[in-house]
Write a protein that holds these residues in place. Structure first.
Motif, PDB file in Angstrom:
ATOM      1  N   HIS A 292       0.833  -1.200   0.000  1.00  0.00           N
ATOM      2  CA  HIS A 292       0.000   0.000   0.000  1.00  0.00           C
ATOM      3  C   HIS A 292       0.867   1.249   0.000  1.00  0.00           C
ATOM      4  O   HIS A 292       2.016   1.231   0.451  1.00  0.00           O
ATOM      5  CB  HIS A 292      -0.926  -0.001   1.214  1.00  0.00           C
ATOM      6  N   GLU A 293       0.279   2.319  -0.435  1.00  0.00           N
ATOM      7  CA  GLU A 293       1.009   3.572  -0.644  1.00  0.00           C
ATOM      8  C   GLU A 293       1.669   4.088   0.634  1.00  0.00           C
ATOM      9  O   GLU A 293       2.705   4.753   0.585  1.00  0.00           O
ATOM     10  CB  GLU A 293       0.026   4.617  -1.186  1.00  0.00           C
ATOM     11  N   ASP A 294       1.087   3.784   1.789  1.00  0.00           N
ATOM     12  CA  ASP A 294       1.592   4.325   3.051  1.00  0.00           C
ATOM     13  C   ASP A 294       2.438   3.324   3.828  1.00  0.00           C
ATOM     14  O   ASP A 294       2.664   3.509   5.031  1.00  0.00           O
ATOM     15  CB  ASP A 294       0.422   4.790   3.927  1.00  0.00           C
ATOM     16  N   ALA A 295       2.947   2.290   3.170  1.00  0.00           N
ATOM     17  CA  ALA A 295       3.617   1.203   3.893  1.00  0.00           C
ATOM     18  C   ALA A 295       5.029   1.541   4.350  1.00  0.00           C
ATOM     19  O   ALA A 295       5.500   1.019   5.352  1.00  0.00           O
ATOM     20  CB  ALA A 295       3.662  -0.048   3.019  1.00  0.00           C
ATOM     21  N   GLY A 296       5.737   2.373   3.645  1.00  0.00           N
ATOM     22  CA  GLY A 296       7.139   2.598   3.974  1.00  0.00           C
ATOM     23  C   GLY A 296       8.010   1.510   3.382  1.00  0.00           C
ATOM     24  O   GLY A 296       7.528   0.606   2.683  1.00  0.00           O
ATOM     25  N   PRO A 297       9.323   1.533   3.654  1.00  0.00           N
ATOM     26  CA  PRO A 297      10.237   0.541   3.077  1.00  0.00           C
ATOM     27  C   PRO A 297       9.887  -0.882   3.519  1.00  0.00           C
ATOM     28  O   PRO A 297       9.529  -1.116   4.677  1.00  0.00           O
ATOM     29  CB  PRO A 297      11.613   0.958   3.625  1.00  0.00           C
ATOM     30  N   LEU A 298       9.995  -1.826   2.589  1.00  0.00           N
ATOM     31  CA  LEU A 298       9.699  -3.222   2.891  1.00  0.00           C
ATOM     32  C   LEU A 298      10.957  -3.975   3.300  1.00  0.00           C
ATOM     33  O   LEU A 298      12.047  -3.687   2.803  1.00  0.00           O
ATOM     34  CB  LEU A 298       9.101  -3.913   1.665  1.00  0.00           C
ATOM     35  N   PRO A 299      10.832  -4.968   4.190  1.00  0.00           N
ATOM     36  CA  PRO A 299      11.976  -5.839   4.473  1.00  0.00           C
ATOM     37  C   PRO A 299      12.318  -6.679   3.252  1.00  0.00           C
ATOM     38  O   PRO A 299      11.460  -6.969   2.422  1.00  0.00           O
ATOM     39  CB  PRO A 299      11.467  -6.713   5.622  1.00  0.00           C
ATOM     40  N   ARG A 380      -4.548   1.218  -0.919  1.00  0.00           N
ATOM     41  CA  ARG A 380      -4.621   2.009   0.319  1.00  0.00           C
ATOM     42  C   ARG A 380      -6.011   2.631   0.465  1.00  0.00           C
ATOM     43  O   ARG A 380      -6.631   2.569   1.544  1.00  0.00           O
ATOM     44  CB  ARG A 380      -3.564   3.117   0.313  1.00  0.00           C
ATOM     45  N   SER A 381      -6.525   3.215  -0.615  1.00  0.00           N
ATOM     46  CA  SER A 381      -7.843   3.842  -0.575  1.00  0.00           C
ATOM     47  C   SER A 381      -8.932   2.824  -0.239  1.00  0.00           C
ATOM     48  O   SER A 381      -9.823   3.095   0.577  1.00  0.00           O
ATOM     49  CB  SER A 381      -8.120   4.493  -1.933  1.00  0.00           C
ATOM     50  N   ARG A 382      -8.846   1.640  -0.810  1.00  0.00           N
ATOM     51  CA  ARG A 382      -9.845   0.607  -0.560  1.00  0.00           C
ATOM     52  C   ARG A 382      -9.742   0.069   0.866  1.00  0.00           C
ATOM     53  O   ARG A 382     -10.769  -0.183   1.512  1.00  0.00           O
ATOM     54  CB  ARG A 382      -9.665  -0.530  -1.572  1.00  0.00           C
ATOM     55  N   ARG A 383      -8.525  -0.114   1.352  1.00  0.00           N
ATOM     56  CA  ARG A 383      -8.349  -0.578   2.741  1.00  0.00           C
ATOM     57  C   ARG A 383      -8.959   0.429   3.714  1.00  0.00           C
ATOM     58  O   ARG A 383      -9.670   0.059   4.659  1.00  0.00           O
ATOM     59  CB  ARG A 383      -6.855  -0.738   3.036  1.00  0.00           C
ATOM     60  N   GLU A 384      -8.687   1.723   3.480  1.00  0.00           N
ATOM     61  CA  GLU A 384      -9.215   2.753   4.371  1.00  0.00           C
ATOM     62  C   GLU A 384     -10.740   2.796   4.296  1.00  0.00           C
ATOM     63  O   GLU A 384     -11.418   2.983   5.320  1.00  0.00           O
ATOM     64  CB  GLU A 384      -8.615   4.110   4.006  1.00  0.00           C
ATOM     65  N   ALA A 385     -11.295   2.604   3.106  1.00  0.00           N
ATOM     66  CA  ALA A 385     -12.759   2.604   2.961  1.00  0.00           C
ATOM     67  C   ALA A 385     -13.377   1.429   3.706  1.00  0.00           C
ATOM     68  O   ALA A 385     -14.412   1.583   4.369  1.00  0.00           O
ATOM     69  CB  ALA A 385     -13.130   2.555   1.476  1.00  0.00           C
ATOM     70  N   MET A 386     -12.754   0.268   3.618  1.00  0.00           N
ATOM     71  CA  MET A 386     -13.322  -0.903   4.288  1.00  0.00           C
ATOM     72  C   MET A 386     -13.203  -0.793   5.803  1.00  0.00           C
ATOM     73  O   MET A 386     -14.156  -1.097   6.526  1.00  0.00           O
ATOM     74  CB  MET A 386     -12.646  -2.189   3.792  1.00  0.00           C
ATOM     75  N   THR A 387     -12.052  -0.345   6.311  1.00  0.00           N
ATOM     76  CA  THR A 387     -11.916  -0.221   7.766  1.00  0.00           C
ATOM     77  C   THR A 387     -12.881   0.828   8.308  1.00  0.00           C
ATOM     78  O   THR A 387     -13.497   0.636   9.363  1.00  0.00           O
ATOM     79  CB  THR A 387     -10.469   0.135   8.148  1.00  0.00           C
ATOM     80  N   ALA A 455     -11.113  -7.210  -5.167  1.00  0.00           N
ATOM     81  CA  ALA A 455     -11.872  -7.805  -6.267  1.00  0.00           C
ATOM     82  C   ALA A 455     -13.158  -7.061  -6.589  1.00  0.00           C
ATOM     83  O   ALA A 455     -13.926  -7.509  -7.441  1.00  0.00           O
ATOM     84  CB  ALA A 455     -12.187  -9.267  -5.945  1.00  0.00           C
ATOM     85  N   VAL A 456     -13.410  -5.940  -5.927  1.00  0.00           N
ATOM     86  CA  VAL A 456     -14.628  -5.159  -6.162  1.00  0.00           C
ATOM     87  C   VAL A 456     -14.315  -3.966  -7.056  1.00  0.00           C
ATOM     88  O   VAL A 456     -13.151  -3.625  -7.286  1.00  0.00           O
ATOM     89  CB  VAL A 456     -15.246  -4.683  -4.827  1.00  0.00           C
ATOM     90  N   ALA A 457     -15.378  -3.315  -7.548  1.00  0.00           N
ATOM     91  CA  ALA A 457     -15.194  -2.264  -8.540  1.00  0.00           C
ATOM     92  C   ALA A 457     -14.652  -0.963  -7.954  1.00  0.00           C
ATOM     93  O   ALA A 457     -14.030  -0.179  -8.666  1.00  0.00           O
ATOM     94  CB  ALA A 457     -16.509  -1.999  -9.263  1.00  0.00           C
ATOM     95  N   GLY A 458     -14.894  -0.704  -6.658  1.00  0.00           N
ATOM     96  CA  GLY A 458     -14.419   0.541  -6.080  1.00  0.00           C
ATOM     97  C   GLY A 458     -14.879   0.711  -4.653  1.00  0.00           C
ATOM     98  O   GLY A 458     -15.503  -0.179  -4.060  1.00  0.00           O
ATOM     99  N   THR A 459     -14.606   1.884  -4.078  1.00  0.00           N
ATOM    100  CA  THR A 459     -14.916   2.123  -2.669  1.00  0.00           C
ATOM    101  C   THR A 459     -16.416   2.164  -2.408  1.00  0.00           C
ATOM    102  O   THR A 459     -16.875   1.788  -1.331  1.00  0.00           O
ATOM    103  CB  THR A 459     -14.268   3.426  -2.184  1.00  0.00           C
ATOM    104  N   GLY A 460     -17.203   2.613  -3.385  1.00  0.00           N
ATOM    105  CA  GLY A 460     -18.652   2.616  -3.193  1.00  0.00           C
ATOM    106  C   GLY A 460     -19.195   1.210  -3.010  1.00  0.00           C
ATOM    107  O   GLY A 460     -20.077   0.977  -2.177  1.00  0.00           O
TER     108      GLY A 460
END
Length: 490
Positions: A292-299, A380-387, A455-460
């Protein structure tokens, strides 16, 4: 109208009109169908191809389409009851009976009925897939000199080199085998590393497809619990000692289903414990490209910090592209590499060269990093919408960890909630979810749900799906008709 629905509609209309023509009779020309139904030539071509696949019409290049001859009468029903005896006897002498159960995998592969929101999907929605870039790459690949010839058994050298650079550390192209998707690579790895009847250590919970592979090979999955920092080293060491296992399968990055990332202090410890046990670690690095966009550096992958050949590494491009873009890598160091290579050659010969060439075209194009950036922002946008939707509409299930990579959330249900009842109620309410039971190789500590937002079309659609899940939760037996509980447990 969407092209797919136009094709289906036209095929339905032509199917209804077939009785107007005698067997062998010629249907109107493609041009006449275009003008009559006001659709594109491509739609006409695809609709006729659909009817031809159903055996209703026959198409002849340059001549047109004709009604097919009547099908011969179906033969009498056959008797396959003898197979029950044959298949039962097949595993009678196995120490651990082989069990081929695809149900845990089919949950994320099966398309839900029309109108049902897909929270159970395991792949990117078509709107997130790099369809134009893949099509262009496949077109360019098909024109490469020798593109349709036989590739090296291990894979194209340039593609093996690309995978090696992506992993880093001591990994070189010589240690890379190009394979046909992550599932195939995991199957090869487990067959190479553990004989039938042997125990194999698995994270708990873990990916159902891997449990299915192990059981189909006659292996005995032994669970090692995972917490927010990944697999627990003390319990891992105990499991190696108690079972004598020689294989651990783990997902150190955005683990499926918990989303956990193996903590820095545990990475070296897991490798040390496995090395002291004389065991391999199969590293399933399945969603590194779905960060996700806000993850930072990965191991780095564990394989990048493993000079001794403990790690057998699996990574795939499928999750970041399309379910049909089945290109992956199986990476190892030392004598085990030859065994892996031999099993792959026996099973599949090689990955088709045009697909390997298309992969090189895709990952070498400017469209590839653009695609990864776009997917990173969208996830990131979809994760934030679902949470946010869960906190607003469905606070009862616990959400102990919100991952910064991958494509799903892992919810713990309130005590006493039936997974199967909730899954069925959700489907009736118009949303498909994944129950948690298939992710456990032993008895689960509680009920869980896995909710995919990729797997869905968008945040709506995400927000609507959670509202439908709220309805399903309220419809469970023994629950009042209104929302209960003001705070999320845990």
């Amino acid at each position: 109208m969407h092209e797919g629905s136009s094709v289906g509609d036209l095929a339905d209309k032509l199917r209804e009109e077939l009785d107007r023509y005698s067997p062998g009779g010629k249907l109107p020309s493609s041009r006449a169908l275009v003008e009559r139904f006001r659709v594109s030539p491509v739609t006409v071509s695809r609709a006729l191809a659909q009817l031809a696949a159903e055996g209703l019409v026959v198409t002849r290049p340059g001549a047109g389409a004709f009604r097919a001859q009547p099908r011969p009468q179906a033969a009498a029903a056959s008797d396959t009851s003898w197979q029950e005896v044959a298949l039962s006897a097949d595993g009678a002498a196995d120490v651990v009976p082989r069990s081929v159960d695809a149900s845990g995998v089919l949950v994320s592969l099966a398309a839900p009925p029309p109108g049902v929101i897909e929270f159970n999907g395991g792949y990117l929605h078509p709107c997130l897939q790099p369809e134009r870039a893949m099509a262009a790459a496949l077109s360019r690949a098909g024109r490469r000199p020798g593109a349709w010839g036989r590739p090296p058994m291990e894979g194209l050298p340039e593609l093996r080199e690309w995978f090696a650079r992506q992993i880093g550390g001591p990994v070189t192209a010589a240690g890379v085998l190009v394979t046909s998707g992550g599932q195939s690579a995991l199957t090869t790895a487990l067959r190479a590393l553990a004989p039938p009847g042997a125990p194999v250590l698995v994270e708990s919970p873990t990916y159902p497809g891997m449990l299915a592979i192990a059981r189909a090979a006659g292996l005995r999955p032994v669970p090692v619990p995972v917490d927010a920092d990944g697999v627990r080293p003390a319990l891992l060491a105990d499991a190696f000692k108690a079972t004598g296992a020689r294989v651990l399968v783990c997902q150190p990055l955005f683990q499926n289903p918990t989303g956990a990332v193996l903590a820095p202090e545990r990475r070296g410890e897991v490798l040390r414990i496995a090395r002291e046990a004389g065991a391999f670690v199969v590293e399933d690095d399945f969603v590194r490209r779905l960060v996700h966009e806000d993850a930072g550096p990965l191991p780095r992958p564990l394989a990048a910090d493993d000079p001794d050949g403990v790690v057998v590494h699996v990574c795939s491009l499928t999750k970041a592209t399309s379910p049909s873009f089945r290109v992956s890598a199986l990476v190892a160091h030392g004598p085990v590499l030859e065994r892996l290579r031999a099993i792959q050659v026996v099973d599949t010969f090689f990955v088709p060269r045009p697909l390997q060439e298309a992969t090189l075209e895709l990952v070498g194009s400017p469209a590839w990093p653009r695609h990864l950036r776009a997917v990173s922002a969208a996830l990131r946008s979809r994760r934030e919408a679902m949470t946010a939707a869960l906190r607003l509409h469905l606070p009862e299930p616990a959400l102990p960890h919100v991952p910064s990579g991958g494509y799903h959330l892992w919810l713990r249900l309130p005590d006493g909630t039936s997974e199967s009842a909730l899954t069925a109620a959700a489907l009736r309410a118009g949303v498909a979810v994944t129950p948690g039971r298939p992710y456990f190789s032993a008895e689960p500590p509680a009920g869980h749900l896995r909710l995919s937002f990729a797997a869905v079309a968008g945040t709506g659609e995400i927000e609507e799906g959670v509202r439908r899940l709220r309805t399903a939760f309220d419809d469970l037996p023994g629950r009042p008709g209104q929302r209960a509980g003001a705070h999320r447990p845990g």
